[in-house]
Design an enzyme around this catalytic site. Structure first.
Site, PDB file in Angstrom:
ATOM      1  N   ASN A   1      -5.532   4.950   9.552  1.00  0.00           N
ATOM      2  CA  ASN A   1      -5.690   5.748   8.450  1.00  0.00           C
ATOM      3  C   ASN A   1      -7.199   5.907   8.245  1.00  0.00           C
ATOM      4  O   ASN A   1      -7.610   5.986   6.911  1.00  0.00           O
ATOM      5  CB  ASN A   1      -4.832   5.230   7.184  1.00  0.00           C
ATOM      6  CG  ASN A   1      -5.317   3.840   6.826  1.00  0.00           C
ATOM      7  OD1 ASN A   1      -6.138   3.290   7.469  1.00  0.00           O
ATOM      8  ND2 ASN A   1      -4.241   3.359   5.904  1.00  0.00           N
TER       9      ASN A   1
ATOM     10  N   GLU B   1      -8.522   0.852   1.786  1.00  0.00           N
ATOM     11  CA  GLU B   1      -7.384   1.723   2.292  1.00  0.00           C
ATOM     12  C   GLU B   1      -8.001   3.205   1.673  1.00  0.00           C
ATOM     13  O   GLU B   1      -8.859   3.112   0.816  1.00  0.00           O
ATOM     14  CB  GLU B   1      -6.284   1.375   1.550  1.00  0.00           C
ATOM     15  CG  GLU B   1      -5.621   0.205   2.036  1.00  0.00           C
ATOM     16  CD  GLU B   1      -4.928   0.259   3.640  1.00  0.00           C
ATOM     17  OE1 GLU B   1      -5.291   1.071   4.481  1.00  0.00           O
ATOM     18  OE2 GLU B   1      -4.005  -0.250   3.875  1.00  0.00           O
TER      19      GLU B   1
ATOM     20  N   ASP C   1     -11.622  -9.786   6.427  1.00  0.00           N
ATOM     21  CA  ASP C   1     -10.414  -9.779   5.349  1.00  0.00           C
ATOM     22  C   ASP C   1      -9.598 -10.917   5.780  1.00  0.00           C
ATOM     23  O   ASP C   1      -9.768 -11.629   6.658  1.00  0.00           O
ATOM     24  CB  ASP C   1      -9.763  -8.450   5.420  1.00  0.00           C
ATOM     25  CG  ASP C   1      -9.654  -7.907   6.932  1.00  0.00           C
ATOM     26  OD1 ASP C   1      -9.868  -8.637   7.852  1.00  0.00           O
ATOM     27  OD2 ASP C   1      -9.742  -6.881   6.880  1.00  0.00           O
TER      28      ASP C   1
ATOM     29  N   HIS D   1      -8.886   2.988   7.634  1.00  0.00           N
ATOM     30  CA  HIS D   1      -9.593   2.040   6.890  1.00  0.00           C
ATOM     31  C   HIS D   1     -10.586   1.006   7.688  1.00  0.00           C
ATOM     32  O   HIS D   1     -10.306   1.165   8.910  1.00  0.00           O
ATOM     33  CB  HIS D   1      -8.577   1.195   6.373  1.00  0.00           C
ATOM     34  CG  HIS D   1      -7.804   0.439   7.022  1.00  0.00           C
ATOM     35  ND1 HIS D   1      -6.432   0.001   6.905  1.00  0.00           N
ATOM     36  CD2 HIS D   1      -8.128  -0.342   8.201  1.00  0.00           C
ATOM     37  CE1 HIS D   1      -5.942  -0.833   7.776  1.00  0.00           C
ATOM     38  NE2 HIS D   1      -7.055  -1.108   8.849  1.00  0.00           N
TER      39      HIS D   1
HETATM   40  C1  GLP Z   1      -6.367  -4.241  10.422  1.00  0.00           C
HETATM   41  C2  GLP Z   1      -7.626  -5.037  10.062  1.00  0.00           C
HETATM   42  C3  GLP Z   1      -8.987  -4.126  10.169  1.00  0.00           C
HETATM   43  C4  GLP Z   1      -8.884  -3.431  11.804  1.00  0.00           C
HETATM   44  C5  GLP Z   1      -7.523  -2.546  11.841  1.00  0.00           C
HETATM   45  C6  GLP Z   1      -7.358  -1.848  13.022  1.00  0.00           C
HETATM   46  O1  GLP Z   1      -5.563  -4.027   9.434  1.00  0.00           O
HETATM   47  N1  GLP Z   1      -7.615  -5.181   8.536  1.00  0.00           N
HETATM   48  O2  GLP Z   1      -9.875  -4.982  10.012  1.00  0.00           O
HETATM   49  O3  GLP Z   1      -9.754  -2.896  11.976  1.00  0.00           O
HETATM   50  O4  GLP Z   1      -6.133  -3.242  11.010  1.00  0.00           O
HETATM   51  O5  GLP Z   1      -6.541  -3.136  13.803  1.00  0.00           O
HETATM   52  P1  GLP Z   1      -6.333  -2.944  15.302  1.00  0.00           P
HETATM   53  O6  GLP Z   1      -7.464  -3.252  16.147  1.00  0.00           O
HETATM   54  O7  GLP Z   1      -5.385  -3.967  15.756  1.00  0.00           O
HETATM   55  O8  GLP Z   1      -5.749  -1.580  15.733  1.00  0.00           O
END
Ligand code: GLP
Length: 244
Positions: free
Chosen positions: A136, A143, A67, A138
């Site tokens: 959440n 989402e 992403d 995702h």
């Molecule tokens: C972001 C990314 C995800 C990631 C998630 C968790 O929003 N788009 O791909 O897995 O959040 O992030 P973190 O590992 O910093 O908690």
């Protein structure tokens, strides 16, 4: 499906890197699906270490990132382009032409998203998809909602994601409101999926994904229907699981 629970986030990173290394050793021209966020950083550090000691070679590998934010300059330190350079690509010998990250600045985001899915298919498909998980539930930026979206698409970020990701930006107002994300269908088509979750703030998402009904309200729950998925958790992220 396999779930491994480790004492620390560093061990989760080392174990995940070992699985990625095994994939690369077995198939040097692997197509890797890569993730951003803080969760994969220990994995990338371990992979960089393995590369530096001569254990790993990325010269034949291809990568597709999950992403990117919409409307962020690729050189902006909070862009996922910059993240990948900083934590992985600038330290290893992957060829720049083999690196793919969704373009959040494309004039026609829908056409660019379609093209992104087509290049994954043209590459032979993702051999190993690395994932983090949002608080959440995702995956990528898929989402919570009332359905699963199949292909790469533009997403409106939820309030909880904006809140969770503001720590990387100067202020909450600086967090982009939209992103481009690989869809659930593209993620599910990967031959192998590794999901990393570390820290107590992921415990509910992990429990919902592993122990509640499969539901688009907790998008990661769909992974339970994948034929080859490994959840790599630390104790804190696993702390709400009833069945260990
Ligand atoms: C972001 C990314 C995800 C990631 C998630 C968790 O929003 N788009 O791909 O897995 O959040 O992030 P973190 O590992 O910093 O908690």
């Amino acid at each position: 499906m396999q779930t491994h629970i480790f004492s620390t986030a560093a061990q989760v990173g080392q174990a995940t890197a070992m699985l990625i290394a095994a994939q690369l050793l077995r198939k040097p021209d692997s197509v890797l699906g890569l993730a951003t966020g803080s969760s994969p950083i220990p994995t990338y550090e371990t992979l960089v270490g393995m590369y530096r000691t001569g254990l790993l070679d990325f010269s034949k590998a291809t990568s597709f990132n999950l992403d990117e934010y919409v409307g962020i300059d690729p050189h902006h330190p909070c862009s996922y382009h910059a993240f990948m350079q900083e934590h992985l690509f600038s330290h290893i010998n992957i060829k720049p032409e083999n690196v793919h990250i969704p373009d959040g600045n494309a004039e026609d985001l829908t056409a660019a998203a379609k093209k992104y899915d087509a290049s994954i298919l043209a590459s032979g498909g993702i051999d190993l998809q690395l994932l983090g998980i949002g608080r959440n539930g995702h995956i990528g930026f898929n989402e919570p909602g009332d359905h699963f979206v199949y292909g790469c698409h533009k997403v409106s970020l939820s309030e909880s994601t904006i809140e969770a990701n503001k720590r990387f930006f100067d202020s909450v107002d600086a967090v982009p409101r939209h992103a481009v994300s690989l869809g659930i269908g593209s993620i599910m088509q990967a031959r192998q999926v590794l999901l990393i979750a570390t820290g107590e703030d992921k415990a509910e998402a992990v429990r919902r994904a592993l122990e509640e009904d499969v539901s688009p309200q907790w998008q990661a729950s769909i992974l339970r229907t994948h034929p080859d998925v490994v959840f790599l958790l630390d104790e804190a992220a696993a702390s709400q699981l009833k069945h260990r």
